[in-house]
Design an enzyme around this catalytic site. Structure first.
Site, PDB file in Angstrom:
ATOM      1  CE  LYS A  77       9.221  26.489  46.120  1.00 21.36           C
ATOM      2  NZ  LYS A  77      10.340  25.758  46.761  1.00 21.36           N
ATOM      3  CE  LYS A 101      14.083  35.875  48.000  1.00 19.96           C
ATOM      4  NZ  LYS A 101      15.235  34.942  47.954  1.00 19.96           N
ATOM      5  CE  LYS A 113      16.922  30.554  52.441  1.00 20.78           C
ATOM      6  NZ  LYS A 113      16.533  31.319  51.240  1.00 20.78           N
ATOM      7  CB  THR A 197      18.658  32.810  41.175  1.00 19.50           C
ATOM      8  OG1 THR A 197      17.898  31.694  41.660  1.00 19.50           O
ATOM      9  CG2 THR A 197      18.661  33.894  42.225  1.00 19.50           C
ATOM     10  CG  ASN A 228      22.357  28.415  40.857  1.00 21.71           C
ATOM     11  OD1 ASN A 228      21.516  29.307  41.002  1.00 21.71           O
ATOM     12  ND2 ASN A 228      22.200  27.447  39.977  1.00 21.71           N
ATOM     13  CB  SER A 357      10.857  27.257  42.980  1.00 23.37           C
ATOM     14  OG  SER A 357      12.149  26.787  43.244  1.00 23.37           O
TER      15      SER A 357
HETATM   16  N1  GLU Z   1      16.769  29.610  47.984  1.00 29.52           N
HETATM   17  C1  GLU Z   1      16.230  30.412  46.934  1.00 29.52           C
HETATM   18  C2  GLU Z   1      15.869  31.786  47.451  1.00 29.52           C
HETATM   19  O1  GLU Z   1      16.396  32.262  48.436  1.00 29.52           O
HETATM   20  C3  GLU Z   1      15.103  29.725  46.194  1.00 29.52           C
HETATM   21  C4  GLU Z   1      13.914  29.367  47.027  1.00 29.52           C
HETATM   22  C5  GLU Z   1      12.904  28.479  46.301  1.00 29.52           C
HETATM   23  O2  GLU Z   1      13.061  28.248  45.114  1.00 29.52           O
HETATM   24  O3  GLU Z   1      11.975  28.060  46.980  1.00 29.52           O
HETATM   25  O4  GLU Z   1      15.094  32.486  46.849  1.00 29.52           O
END
Ligand code: GLU
Length: 423
Positions: A77, A101, A113, A197, A228, A357
């Site tokens: 993810k 995370k 990513k 977030t 955001n 998410s």
């Molecule tokens: N890009 C966001 C992060 O760095 C969200 C990632 C997601 O929701 O999968 O946490």
């Protein structure tokens, strides 16, 4: 908290900076060397060249990436970012952070990513759409609802997620909304995802202030970044009675010791191309000065590597809550620890986004959608739990919150590797 930190040397590579912290955590928790070896290399790295027809009739080729760091705890993810500094090393670091995370937040996911090296602000909507669709098609074998689930990150939003979903659906011939999160609500997005977030930053800030015996109503905060993450964080912190004394984005930065009216700033940005330039709610200061201004809480919610060793020496805040990914350089960690500044690290502080998410993905799989209140309540519960486990590990291992967050994640990943026998 003690002063154990990652190597106090300058790290040119972001991925090396991740590994340096991983090493410190692994040593402290006595993690199996085999597991550390596995985590030192992402499991999949895809690099593509995307030829895109620009509005001027010429083809431009963009570099695109998707890097899967780990799938030990579940499908990978992580977001997709559009920025000029996107490169393999950065995406690798960001992918590893996603693994940690998700584990800290206790989500059944690994980490990944993606990114495209481009300047989205300099592109037309049509160019962005063509580039995004080309990227989605090139990743058709990487993405999957139970395989790898992208989401927004810097420079992308629900709009890009909708294009990617549409492209993926065309290729697979079925409607699988759970293949991507951070979607607009009408096509399967989750209520509360947009602000999540920022909401996670707020919940983590309150949890830390409580541990520090500080009353939010007597606290000032500076928030760097008004996209955001930063804009929602500033709004939600202000709603908790915290006085926001500084805000800033890539166009301008403002300080006001009496407090900035965040509602006014949000309205201003909404009417002015989503930027703060020209805002009259405070005195304009230099962009970097926001990091060292007089405040109790500092929320870096813009770019990575902004808190250098030198800046760390000048920071006046007692608490830093990292809204951005990687805002603090490893060599600054030592300074912050020596100054007894508590840092709620990125992999905990900004995990609210991926947490919602996950809720979006669960709702997509069930085909049943929750109220915003339900999403927020479940989010806050998960964030508070994550904060408590990291806080507990910080005191148990006598280390910083950052290293404790790595330990919290690594404990789960280590167990996963051992149970699955992944080597
Ligand atoms: N890009 C966001 C992060 O760095 C969200 C990632 C997601 O929701 O999968 O946490």
């Amino acid at each position: 908290m003690s002063t154990q930190t990652a190597n106090a040397t300058a790290h040119e590579s972001m991925f090396e900076a991740v590994l340096a912290r991983l090493d410190v955590a692994a040593k402290l928790m006595n993690m199996s060397e085999d597991v550390a070896t596995i985590l030192r290399s992402p499991i999949k790295q895809v690099k593509v060249s995307l030829p895109v027809m620009m509005d001027n009739g010429k083809i431009q080729v963009f570099e695109g990436y998707r890097i899967v760091h780990s799938t030990v705890l579940g499908p990978s993810k992580g977001g997709i970012r559009y920025a000029m500094d996107v490169n393999q090393d950065e995406v690798m670091a960001l992918a590893a952070w996603m693994s940690f995370k998700c584990a800290v937040a206790n989500l059944p996911y690994g980490g990944a990513k993606g990114g495209i090296k481009c300047d989205p602000r300099a592109m037309s909507v049509g160019e962005l759409e063509r580039m995004t669709r080309a990227y989605a098609t090139s990743m058709k074998d990487v993405f999957g609802v139970n395989k790898d689930i992208p989401a927004p990150d810097m420079g992308t939003s629900g709009r890009e997620m909708a294009w990617i979903l549409d492209e993926f659906n065309k290729v697979t011939g079925e409607d699988s909304p759970g293949v991507i999160t951070g979607k607009p609500i009408v096509i399967g997005g989750s209520l509360g995802r947009d602000a999540a977030t920022g909401r996670g930053v707020m919940v983590n800030t309150l949890a830390a202030l409580k541990k520090m015996n500080l009353n939010p109503k007597e606290i000032t905060a500076a928030v760097q970044g008004f996209g955001n993450v930063g804009s929602h964080a500033a709004r939600l912190l202000a709603e908790q009675g915290i006085k926001i004394v500084a805000i800033g984005d890539h166009t301008a930065t403002f300080y006001n010791e009496k407090g900035i009216d965040i509602k006014e700033a949000l309205e201003y940005a909404a009417k002015n191309g989503r930027v703060l330039k020209g805002f009259k709610g405070g005195t304009e200061i230099k962009s970097n000065e926001i990091l060292t201004c007089k405040c109790d809480v500092l929320v870096p919610a813009a770019l990575q590597n902004v808190i250098t060793e030198e800046i760390a020496h000048g920071i006046q805040a007692k608490l830093i809550v990292e809204g951005a990914n990687g805002p603090t350089m490893p060599e600054a960690d030592a300074v912050l620890n020596d100054k007894k500044i508590i840092v709620v690290p990125d992999i905990l502080a900004n995990s609210g986004g991926v947490t919602v998410s996950y809720f979006e993905w669960v709702q997509n799989k069930a085909g049943y959608y929750w109220s915003e209140n339900e999403v927020n309540t479940k989010h806050d519960e998960k964030m508070e739990l994550a904060f408590s486990s990291v806080w507990h590990n910080a005191s148990h291992y006598k280390t910083s919150m950052r290293i404790a967050a790595y330990i919290t994640a690594l404990q789960k990943i280590e167990q996963g590797v051992q149970l699955k026998g992944n080597y």
